[in-house]
Enzyme design. Structure first.
Site, PDB file in Angstrom:
ATOM      1  N   VAL A  14      21.210  45.331  23.470  1.00 31.90           N
ATOM      2  CA  VAL A  14      22.815  45.218  23.769  1.00 31.90           C
ATOM      3  C   VAL A  14      23.691  44.151  23.742  1.00 31.90           C
ATOM      4  CG1 VAL A  14      24.261  45.956  26.068  1.00 31.90           C
ATOM      5  CG2 VAL A  14      21.903  47.219  25.797  1.00 31.90           C
ATOM      6  N   GLU A  37      30.091  50.049  34.120  1.00 36.77           N
ATOM      7  CA  GLU A  37      30.152  51.534  33.361  1.00 36.77           C
ATOM      8  C   GLU A  37      28.888  51.841  32.451  1.00 36.77           C
ATOM      9  OE1 GLU A  37      32.642  54.175  33.662  1.00 36.77           O
ATOM     10  OE2 GLU A  37      30.793  55.098  32.887  1.00 36.77           O
ATOM     11  N   ASP A  76      13.725  54.570  35.292  1.00 39.02           N
ATOM     12  CA  ASP A  76      14.971  54.170  34.924  1.00 39.02           C
ATOM     13  C   ASP A  76      16.145  55.097  35.173  1.00 39.02           C
ATOM     14  OD1 ASP A  76      16.907  52.618  32.924  1.00 39.02           O
ATOM     15  OD2 ASP A  76      16.650  54.476  32.092  1.00 39.02           O
ATOM     16  N   LYS A  79      19.372  54.980  37.871  1.00 39.43           N
ATOM     17  CA  LYS A  79      20.904  55.352  37.637  1.00 39.43           C
ATOM     18  C   LYS A  79      21.183  56.522  38.541  1.00 39.43           C
ATOM     19  CE  LYS A  79      19.920  54.774  32.547  1.00 39.43           C
ATOM     20  NZ  LYS A  79      19.288  55.219  31.481  1.00 39.43           N
TER      21      LYS A  79
END
Ligand code: NAP
Ligand code: HSE
Length: 338
Positions: A14, A123, A194, A198
């Site tokens: 990322v 986001e 994971d 979220k």
């Protein structure tokens, strides 16, 4: 022109994409009135050879580099150390842009006040490149949530899609790791943890700002057989790992588990690393969002989008101001769980 110094933590899948996108969007920031400068990037090993980062990027393992930053991008992952690194800067009133749902889900007591204050943009933490937190904390706040269902793990969705074509679970997981979709360790993905991180962020943004991480029920893919996946396909159905927030008596229930969907179901349309969410609100009706759920560039698009929002005067993503009343006369969609 205002000068803004960016402190970067992490330059992996990322982080390296964020660095590249920050470089290519510099003129856009300038059109917003901001001249950006990226400080040496904080990493574990500054001597590692790194491709796909802008020429001239410098690296360090000295966290003091963040002292000079106005805005911090956190793309390192994990909970304890990541929180230790960002907390003093949040206390100094700096802006944090993060993709780290584990930290958001599990370090809520510390982070919540800064989120309420609008200092945290996240986001990318849910569904990566698919904007869901912006709509849920913006336009869709005019609705009370009735139910929410989502495919939240790019890695698990990739594995399931590949298994539908006959790949083994092990090979599909290795491919997802090679593409940079999986967490470190990947057990976080396949265990459903994971996706649950979220879902926990989503619950706090929609139904209860204090939704407890411990209250999420989690079942992953570990015990799912290839036969179940192939049998579903032969019947025109799909196995998907779905996270749901639904009314359950007088409380909100949140759970992640593999379910069987008709092939025509909107959540069955997302393949490979793509994610999807169906939100039902009392005023909005049903809203469906779908897009990239994992990978460097799609995640960077959300993080750099957060910076553009910040430069435009949009505050960070704020949790639901109060708990939403649980609708007692509402029947949510129920799925066949595997
Ligand atoms: P990654 O490829 O493993 O990169 C992690 C980076 O953090 C590396 O550059 C590493 O340094 C650095 N790092 C690790 N521990 C550190 C420490 N103690 N101090 C300083 N730097 C440290 O991970 P990633 O896939 O980019 O994911 C990063 C974050 O984004 C995670 O929170 C993840 O959940 C989230 N996310 C990932 C995706 C995705 O598709 N990958 C999508 C959305 C959100 P070295 O390079 O020196 O090892
Ligand atoms: N490991 C995560 C996934 C990355 O596969 O969905 C995106 O958050």
């Amino acid at each position: 022109m205002k000068r803004v110094r960016i402190g970067m933590i992490g330059s992996g899948t990322v982080g390296s994409s964020v660095l590249s996108l920050l470089e290519t969007r510099r003129s856009l920031f300038e059109s917003q009135g901001y001249k950006t400068k990226v400080l040496p990037v904080l990493v574990r090993d500054p001597n590692k050879s790194r491709e796909n980062v802008p020429l001239g990027t410098q690296f360090t393992n000295d966290p003091d580099v963040l002292e000079d930053a106005d805005i911090i991008f956190e793309t390192m992952g994990g909970t304890t150390r990541a929180l230790e690194l960002v907390k003093p800067h949040l206390e100094d009133g700096k802006i944090l842009i993060t993709a780290n749902k584990a930290m958001l889900a599990e370090c809520w007591d510390v982070l919540k006040p800064f989120m309420m204050n609008g200092q945290v943009y996240c986001e990318a933490s849910v569904m990566a490149g698919t904007p869901v937190l912006g709509p849920l904390t913006g336009t869709l706040r005019s609705s009370n949530t009735l139910e929410l269902h989502a495919i939240l793990s790019g890695t698990c969705n990739y594995i399931l899609t590949r298994m539908e074509s006959g790949a083994t679970y092990a090979d599909a997981l290795s491919e997802a790791q090679a593409k940079g979709y999986a967490e470190d360790p990947p057990t976080l993905d396949v265990s459903g943890t994971d996706a649950a991180h979220k879902l926990c962020v989503l619950a706090r943004m929609t139904v209860d700002p204090d939704f407890a991480w411990e209250n999420i029920q989690i079942k992953g893919l570990e015990n799912l057989s290839s036969q179940a996946v192939l049998e579903a396909v032969s019947q025109g159905k799909r196995v998907k790992l779905v996270g749901s927030i639904i009314p359950d008596g007088s409380t909100w229930a949140a759970k992640v588990r593999p379910v069987l969907l008709e092939g025509s179901h909107p959540l069955a349309q997302s393949a490979a690393s793509r994610n999807a969410m169906i939100f039902s609100g009392d005023a909005s009706g049903t809203v469906i969002l779908q897009g990239g759920g994992a990978g460097g560039l799609v995640t960077a698009s959300a993080m750099v989008g957060d910076l553009i929002d910040h430069f435009s005067g949009v505050t960070g993503h704020q949790p639901s101001p109060e708990a939403t009343k649980v609708p007692t006369d509402y029947q949510p969609e129920l799925f066949e769980e595997l």
